[in-house]
Write a protein that holds these residues in place. Sequence first.
Motif, PDB file in Angstrom:
ATOM      1  N   PRO A 148       5.016  -0.929  14.473  1.00  0.00           N
ATOM      2  CA  PRO A 148       6.106  -1.253  15.389  1.00  0.00           C
ATOM      3  C   PRO A 148       5.900  -0.761  16.809  1.00  0.00           C
ATOM      4  N   ASP A 149       5.225   0.359  17.007  1.00  0.00           N
ATOM      5  CA  ASP A 149       5.066   0.894  18.353  1.00  0.00           C
ATOM      6  C   ASP A 149       3.661   0.695  18.893  1.00  0.00           C
ATOM      7  N   GLN A 150       2.864  -0.134  18.246  1.00  0.00           N
ATOM      8  CA  GLN A 150       1.501  -0.343  18.715  1.00  0.00           C
ATOM      9  C   GLN A 150       1.473  -1.376  19.818  1.00  0.00           C
ATOM     10  N   ASN A 151       0.739  -1.089  20.864  1.00  0.00           N
ATOM     11  CA  ASN A 151       0.510  -2.029  21.950  1.00  0.00           C
ATOM     12  C   ASN A 151      -0.843  -2.679  21.719  1.00  0.00           C
ATOM     13  N   PRO A 152      -0.904  -3.936  21.274  1.00  0.00           N
ATOM     14  CA  PRO A 152      -2.166  -4.539  20.893  1.00  0.00           C
ATOM     15  C   PRO A 152      -3.097  -4.773  22.061  1.00  0.00           C
ATOM     16  N   ASN A 153      -2.582  -4.741  23.287  1.00  0.00           N
ATOM     17  CA  ASN A 153      -3.415  -5.044  24.440  1.00  0.00           C
ATOM     18  C   ASN A 153      -3.951  -3.802  25.134  1.00  0.00           C
TER      19      ASN A 153
ATOM     20  N   ASN B 158      -7.116  -1.463  38.745  1.00  0.00           N
ATOM     21  CA  ASN B 158      -7.269  -0.119  38.205  1.00  0.00           C
ATOM     22  C   ASN B 158      -6.495  -0.019  36.890  1.00  0.00           C
ATOM     23  N   PRO B 159      -7.171   0.154  35.755  1.00  0.00           N
ATOM     24  CA  PRO B 159      -6.475   0.152  34.460  1.00  0.00           C
ATOM     25  C   PRO B 159      -5.507   1.312  34.269  1.00  0.00           C
ATOM     26  N   SER B 160      -5.597   2.335  35.113  1.00  0.00           N
ATOM     27  CA  SER B 160      -4.690   3.474  34.969  1.00  0.00           C
ATOM     28  C   SER B 160      -3.376   3.273  35.715  1.00  0.00           C
ATOM     29  N   HIS B 161      -3.312   2.263  36.581  1.00  0.00           N
ATOM     30  CA  HIS B 161      -2.130   2.091  37.421  1.00  0.00           C
ATOM     31  C   HIS B 161      -0.850   1.757  36.644  1.00  0.00           C
TER      32      HIS B 161
ATOM     33  N   ASN C 258      -0.161  -4.786  32.864  1.00  0.00           N
ATOM     34  CA  ASN C 258       0.220  -4.965  34.266  1.00  0.00           C
ATOM     35  C   ASN C 258       1.577  -5.662  34.402  1.00  0.00           C
ATOM     36  N   TYR C 259       2.100  -6.178  33.294  1.00  0.00           N
ATOM     37  CA  TYR C 259       3.378  -6.888  33.316  1.00  0.00           C
ATOM     38  C   TYR C 259       4.527  -5.939  32.972  1.00  0.00           C
TER      39      TYR C 259
ATOM     40  N   CYS D 230       4.377   1.994  44.427  1.00  0.00           N
ATOM     41  CA  CYS D 230       3.291   1.016  44.562  1.00  0.00           C
ATOM     42  C   CYS D 230       2.434   1.335  45.783  1.00  0.00           C
ATOM     43  N   ALA D 231       3.079   1.755  46.860  1.00  0.00           N
ATOM     44  CA  ALA D 231       2.333   2.119  48.072  1.00  0.00           C
ATOM     45  C   ALA D 231       1.448   3.331  47.809  1.00  0.00           C
ATOM     46  N   ARG D 232       1.955   4.304  47.064  1.00  0.00           N
ATOM     47  CA  ARG D 232       1.154   5.494  46.754  1.00  0.00           C
ATOM     48  C   ARG D 232      -0.047   5.146  45.883  1.00  0.00           C
ATOM     49  N   LEU D 233       0.157   4.258  44.912  1.00  0.00           N
ATOM     50  CA  LEU D 233      -0.949   3.873  44.043  1.00  0.00           C
ATOM     51  C   LEU D 233      -2.016   3.096  44.807  1.00  0.00           C
ATOM     52  N   ALA D 234      -1.590   2.336  45.816  1.00  0.00           N
ATOM     53  CA  ALA D 234      -2.532   1.514  46.579  1.00  0.00           C
ATOM     54  C   ALA D 234      -3.304   2.315  47.617  1.00  0.00           C
ATOM     55  N   SER D 235      -2.786   3.495  47.974  1.00  0.00           N
ATOM     56  CA  SER D 235      -3.452   4.288  49.011  1.00  0.00           C
ATOM     57  C   SER D 235      -4.715   4.934  48.451  1.00  0.00           C
ATOM     58  N   PRO D 236      -5.766   5.105  49.293  1.00  0.00           N
ATOM     59  CA  PRO D 236      -7.027   5.688  48.813  1.00  0.00           C
ATOM     60  C   PRO D 236      -6.855   7.132  48.347  1.00  0.00           C
TER      61      PRO D 236
END
Length: 388
Positions: free
Chosen positions: A10-15, A329-332, A359-360, A382-388
Amino acid sequence: MTSQTDKASPDQNPNDSQATSSFPLHGGNPQRAAEAFKVNVDTLIDFSASVNQMGPPKCVMEQLGQSFPQILEYPDPANTALKSALSNYCALPAERIIVGNGSSELIHALPCLLREGKSVALIEPAFSEYRRAFEIADRPIITFTGAAEHQFLIPLNALLHKLDQAPEIAMLVLGNPTCPAGTLWPRQDIETLLSYCETRKILLVIDETFIEFTDGDNSLVGKVPESHSLILIRSMTKFHALPGLRIGYGLMSPEHIANIEKGRVPWSVNGLAQSLGVAALQDKEFPSQSREWNRDQRKRLLSGFAEIENIETFPSQTNFILFRIQSNNPSHPAALYERLIRDGVLLRNCGNFPGLDINYFRCGVRKEADNRQLLHSLREQCARLASP
């Protein structure tokens, strides 16, 4: 077209297996998020659940005190008064209505209507309980997945071709509007699909949980009396804002209802739910007021999303919005989810919907102050994640 045989927990994320500890199967579970990230649950604004933020009709609260004596008695196992109220609300004979303990009870009863040796086809992404119901019943599942470029629908000709190639299909399940995208199927396409299913003797199950949020004549409720193939699944959880009472209902032929009733436990819908469900259906102004309010708040929210970089939204006709963060970035996604929680904003990550990835996200349409908080936090994080 793929056959699905693996059963996910029930709590598994298949992706994205790394996200399983953070992303629950369903929305509306702020307690779990609070425990996972060690925050006070009272500080969270829950955008993960798509419940009408106008709240239940006022007559529900007025009826609540008068309904307490019913907890001393067994509820009506036939749900007579509630079915009568739903009959008036849907303009259908009561014998074509079945009431359940939330729509989930009825969804998990659907496998009993699938002919032996036949398969069910699910159009996904969709509400996950449909897949779980048929997996638990160990029935064959065929998946048709809608693509983002088609708003997660499948073009009618392509869908009919897929069905032609799969004679083993005896039941087709879709959402209208879809979940989690909130997209409406074109009325003509749905009617054509119903005619096809009637010819093929395929049961067409349409989840109309969010249909009352939409403008115009989009429901196939008027087709129920004349069609043995059509099954509509609805709920009073979302539109009438009664999630704690667990009231769902199905609209279908008396024969299908009789087959479902054979396997049901008695008294599945409690007396308080029946009484307050009847009260909720008496407010004649509530539906139009809810649609107007939701339409206005959704428009404002979408306008705010349009001003945030690296966010793509999808058109919605409901009280929720599906959006995608544009990041390689897969961690975002997990980072954004956690940062928003620490800002007091809880979203529904949609990575466990087939056809979507982490990502959704989905957010419910809430009151204006809450929506402003969401947009502010989302823009900032989102701005913080996009900054270098």
